[in-house]
Design a protein around this motif. Structure first.
Motif, PDB file in Angstrom:
ATOM      1  N   LEU A 259      -1.536   2.005  -8.833  1.00 50.48           N
ATOM      2  CA  LEU A 259      -1.359   2.354  -7.431  1.00 50.48           C
ATOM      3  C   LEU A 259      -1.714   1.193  -6.509  1.00 50.48           C
ATOM      4  O   LEU A 259      -1.009   0.928  -5.519  1.00 50.48           O
ATOM      5  N   GLU A 260      -2.781   0.489  -6.824  1.00 47.35           N
ATOM      6  CA  GLU A 260      -3.156  -0.646  -5.983  1.00 47.35           C
ATOM      7  C   GLU A 260      -2.178  -1.810  -6.127  1.00 47.35           C
ATOM      8  O   GLU A 260      -1.947  -2.558  -5.175  1.00 47.35           O
ATOM      9  N   THR A 261      -1.576  -1.935  -7.298  1.00 54.56           N
ATOM     10  CA  THR A 261      -0.553  -2.967  -7.493  1.00 54.56           C
ATOM     11  C   THR A 261       0.653  -2.707  -6.612  1.00 54.56           C
ATOM     12  O   THR A 261       1.136  -3.601  -5.906  1.00 54.56           O
ATOM     13  N   VAL A 262       1.158  -1.464  -6.626  1.00 53.56           N
ATOM     14  CA  VAL A 262       2.343  -1.156  -5.821  1.00 53.56           C
ATOM     15  C   VAL A 262       2.010  -1.145  -4.337  1.00 53.56           C
ATOM     16  O   VAL A 262       2.856  -1.496  -3.502  1.00 53.56           O
ATOM     17  N   GLY A 263       0.764  -0.778  -4.006  1.00 55.00           N
ATOM     18  CA  GLY A 263       0.355  -0.834  -2.610  1.00 55.00           C
ATOM     19  C   GLY A 263       0.321  -2.255  -2.088  1.00 55.00           C
ATOM     20  O   GLY A 263       0.742  -2.531  -0.963  1.00 55.00           O
ATOM     21  N   ARG A 264      -0.157  -3.154  -2.922  1.00 56.80           N
ATOM     22  CA  ARG A 264      -0.203  -4.566  -2.535  1.00 56.80           C
ATOM     23  C   ARG A 264       1.205  -5.139  -2.391  1.00 56.80           C
ATOM     24  O   ARG A 264       1.482  -5.928  -1.485  1.00 56.80           O
ATOM     25  N   GLN A 265       2.102  -4.722  -3.283  1.00 59.08           N
ATOM     26  CA  GLN A 265       3.483  -5.191  -3.205  1.00 59.08           C
ATOM     27  C   GLN A 265       4.171  -4.697  -1.933  1.00 59.08           C
ATOM     28  O   GLN A 265       5.034  -5.372  -1.384  1.00 59.08           O
ATOM     29  N   ALA A 266       3.767  -3.502  -1.467  1.00 57.43           N
ATOM     30  CA  ALA A 266       4.393  -2.933  -0.267  1.00 57.43           C
ATOM     31  C   ALA A 266       4.007  -3.678   1.000  1.00 57.43           C
ATOM     32  O   ALA A 266       4.709  -3.594   2.011  1.00 57.43           O
ATOM     33  N   GLU A 267       2.874  -4.391   0.952  1.00 58.75           N
ATOM     34  CA  GLU A 267       2.409  -5.205   2.081  1.00 58.75           C
ATOM     35  C   GLU A 267       2.353  -4.416   3.382  1.00 58.75           C
ATOM     36  O   GLU A 267       2.808  -4.867   4.428  1.00 58.75           O
ATOM     37  N   GLY A 268       1.815  -3.203   3.303  1.00 60.34           N
ATOM     38  CA  GLY A 268       1.659  -2.393   4.505  1.00 60.34           C
ATOM     39  C   GLY A 268       2.826  -1.490   4.815  1.00 60.34           C
ATOM     40  O   GLY A 268       2.732  -0.602   5.664  1.00 60.34           O
ATOM     41  N   GLY A 269       3.953  -1.699   4.141  1.00 60.53           N
ATOM     42  CA  GLY A 269       5.124  -0.860   4.339  1.00 60.53           C
ATOM     43  C   GLY A 269       5.145   0.292   3.353  1.00 60.53           C
ATOM     44  O   GLY A 269       4.181   0.521   2.617  1.00 60.53           O
ATOM     45  N   PRO A 270       6.250   1.026   3.303  1.00 62.34           N
ATOM     46  CA  PRO A 270       6.349   2.135   2.358  1.00 62.34           C
ATOM     47  C   PRO A 270       6.383   1.652   0.908  1.00 62.34           C
ATOM     48  O   PRO A 270       6.916   0.584   0.604  1.00 62.34           O
ATOM     49  N   ILE A 271       5.799   2.451   0.032  1.00 57.99           N
ATOM     50  CA  ILE A 271       5.817   2.149  -1.403  1.00 57.99           C
ATOM     51  C   ILE A 271       7.222   2.387  -1.943  1.00 57.99           C
ATOM     52  O   ILE A 271       7.878   3.370  -1.591  1.00 57.99           O
ATOM     53  N   GLN A 272       7.678   1.482  -2.787  1.00 57.69           N
ATOM     54  CA  GLN A 272       9.031   1.556  -3.339  1.00 57.69           C
ATOM     55  C   GLN A 272       8.985   1.781  -4.845  1.00 57.69           C
ATOM     56  O   GLN A 272       8.018   1.422  -5.523  1.00 57.69           O
ATOM     57  N   GLU A 273      10.046   2.379  -5.369  1.00 51.85           N
ATOM     58  CA  GLU A 273      10.219   2.468  -6.819  1.00 51.85           C
ATOM     59  C   GLU A 273      10.168   1.057  -7.411  1.00 51.85           C
ATOM     60  O   GLU A 273      10.782   0.120  -6.879  1.00 51.85           O
ATOM     61  N   CYS A 274       9.419   0.887  -8.493  1.00 56.33           N
ATOM     62  CA  CYS A 274       9.304  -0.444  -9.072  1.00 56.33           C
ATOM     63  C   CYS A 274       8.770  -0.369 -10.489  1.00 56.33           C
ATOM     64  O   CYS A 274       8.243   0.658 -10.926  1.00 56.33           O
ATOM     65  N   SER A 275       8.911  -1.464 -11.211  1.00 54.23           N
ATOM     66  CA  SER A 275       8.329  -1.610 -12.541  1.00 54.23           C
ATOM     67  C   SER A 275       8.057  -3.086 -12.761  1.00 54.23           C
ATOM     68  O   SER A 275       8.604  -3.946 -12.063  1.00 54.23           O
ATOM     69  N   GLY A 276       7.203  -3.365 -13.733  1.00 59.53           N
ATOM     70  CA  GLY A 276       6.881  -4.764 -14.002  1.00 59.53           C
ATOM     71  C   GLY A 276       5.517  -4.887 -14.647  1.00 59.53           C
ATOM     72  O   GLY A 276       5.009  -3.932 -15.237  1.00 59.53           O
ATOM     73  N   TRP A 277       4.933  -6.055 -14.495  1.00 61.09           N
ATOM     74  CA  TRP A 277       3.650  -6.359 -15.148  1.00 61.09           C
ATOM     75  C   TRP A 277       2.578  -6.533 -14.090  1.00 61.09           C
ATOM     76  O   TRP A 277       2.808  -7.166 -13.060  1.00 61.09           O
ATOM     77  N   THR A 278       1.428  -5.954 -14.341  1.00 62.79           N
ATOM     78  CA  THR A 278       0.316  -6.121 -13.416  1.00 62.79           C
ATOM     79  C   THR A 278      -0.891  -6.715 -14.134  1.00 62.79           C
ATOM     80  O   THR A 278      -1.233  -6.304 -15.248  1.00 62.79           O
ATOM     81  N   ASP A 279      -1.508  -7.684 -13.481  1.00 64.99           N
ATOM     82  CA  ASP A 279      -2.770  -8.249 -13.970  1.00 64.99           C
ATOM     83  C   ASP A 279      -3.841  -8.143 -12.884  1.00 64.99           C
ATOM     84  O   ASP A 279      -4.773  -8.933 -12.835  1.00 64.99           O
ATOM     85  N   ILE A 280      -3.697  -7.139 -12.021  1.00 64.93           N
ATOM     86  CA  ILE A 280      -4.629  -6.971 -10.919  1.00 64.93           C
ATOM     87  C   ILE A 280      -6.044  -6.761 -11.457  1.00 64.93           C
ATOM     88  O   ILE A 280      -6.267  -6.003 -12.395  1.00 64.93           O
ATOM     89  N   PHE A 281      -6.983  -7.469 -10.883  1.00 63.39           N
ATOM     90  CA  PHE A 281      -8.397  -7.381 -11.249  1.00 63.39           C
ATOM     91  C   PHE A 281      -9.152  -6.917 -10.016  1.00 63.39           C
ATOM     92  O   PHE A 281      -9.225  -7.621  -9.017  1.00 63.39           O
TER      93      PHE A 281
END
Length: 342
Positions: A259-281
């Protein structure tokens, strides 16, 4: 920030070796992240903590029987392989034992129908394996593989499904998202009846779960990337929850990290459908953008997971909660009890 700041003494007898006969019979420690207030409850009492308008996010990954036992072709010496990531074309990232004797070019025989060649080496027992087999790989794995229980669990697991959540769906994990093991189908229905929306993400748990931190400074640690999927349906649910000011409650650190990965990708905008690799620490100092509350188990000392929950609730609050849990003889780790950080 020192890794040793997240250390604590855990008596070995508190490490849960087997799951409870009733999934939801575990204990629950409520942790108020604002003031550190603690309350000792039972897991089914979590129902009282939910409010209409809340959104509960579950990780629906399914654990594969990823541990294989074989012998080294040239010497007959025993070899153990833990599959971590499917690289495609019959190649897998894996951990091997004994790492010192299983070098590039070595062949491991698991049965007449399955063998593997080590193609590449990484540190700490990491290898890239190419499998050679007769038949369908997944069917062979189901027959020969065993559930990849963590090394601190010494007991044999009689029922494989007890290391799966009741909502496990998408195969690919080398470990269970263990916070979800407490939920029964009946409890989930009761949660829905309270006006809580249930949403699903997928994160396949991989190498990061098995590798300890080998640095002294927290900031120097590098997380191993894990694959995640977030559907448009879940994105819509999350956006609606945020718009109405409802709480988003993550079940487990894997859901939280996704959730925090997709939130960061949204950069304050709406969350979008997505997939990929996360290494968030996630460690103290991190500012959460999506997750408001977290259901999680009790984690290993000096682990990235202790740091994640400390980022949400504060280091002092978490260490105090862990001390209270130890005093009250809570069960720790994968088959242990839970806490709700709210």
């Amino acid at each position: 920030m020192n890794v040793d700041d997240y250390d604590f003494h855990l008596p070995e007898e508190l490490i849960a070796q087997t799951p409870l006969s009733d999934r939801s019979a575990s204990r629950l420690l409520l942790v108020n992240k604002e003031n550190g207030q603690l309350e000792h409850r039972h897991f089914t009492d979590i129902l009282e903590q939910f409010q209409p308008g809340d959104t509960l996010v579950l990780n629906d990954t399914r654990v594969i029987p990823a541990r294989l036992f074989g012998v080294k072709e040239d010497t007959g010496a025993k070899a153990e392989v833990l599959l971590l990531k499917n690289l495609g074309e019959d190649r897998w990232e894996a951990l091997v034992k004994p790492g010192k004797k299983l070098k590039t070019g070595a062949v491991i025989i698991f049965s007449e129908e399955l063998r593997a060649i080590i193609e590449d080496e990484a540190d700490m027992g990491g290898r890239t394996l190419r499998f050679i087999y007769t038949g369908i790989f997944q069917e062979i794995l189901d027959r020969l593989g065993s559930m990849p229980l963590p090394p601190y669990i010494k007991e044999t697991l009689d029922d494989r499904e007890r290391y799966q959540t009741v909502y496990a769906k998408h195969e690919g994990s080398a470990a269970a998202p263990t916070a979800g093991l407490h939920f029964t189908r009946e409890l989930l229905e009761q949660i829905k009846a309270k006006g809580v929306t249930i949403a699903y993400i997928t994160l396949h748990v991989g190498l990061g779960t098995f590798r300890p931190m080998s640095v002294e400074k927290v900031e120097e640690h590098v997380m191993h990337a894990e694959y995640f999927v977030l559907s448009q349906e879940t994105a819509d649910v999350l956006n609606a929850a945020r718009a109405r000011g409802g709480r988003i409650i993550a079940v487990g650190t894997t859901s939280c990290r996704t959730l925090e990965t997709v939130g960061r990708q949204a950069e304050g905008g709406p969350i979008q459908e997505c997939s990929g690799w996360t290494d968030i620490f996630i460690y103290p100092g991190y500012k959460f953008t999506v997750v408001n509350a977290l259901i999680t188990n009790f984690h290993l000392p000096k682990s990235t997971l202790v740091m994640l929950v400390s980022a949400l609730a504060g280091r002092e609050n978490i260490l105090a909660a862990y001390e209270a849990a130890i005093q009250q003889q809570y069960r720790f780790f994968s088959f242990g009890d839970a806490m709700f950080i709210y």
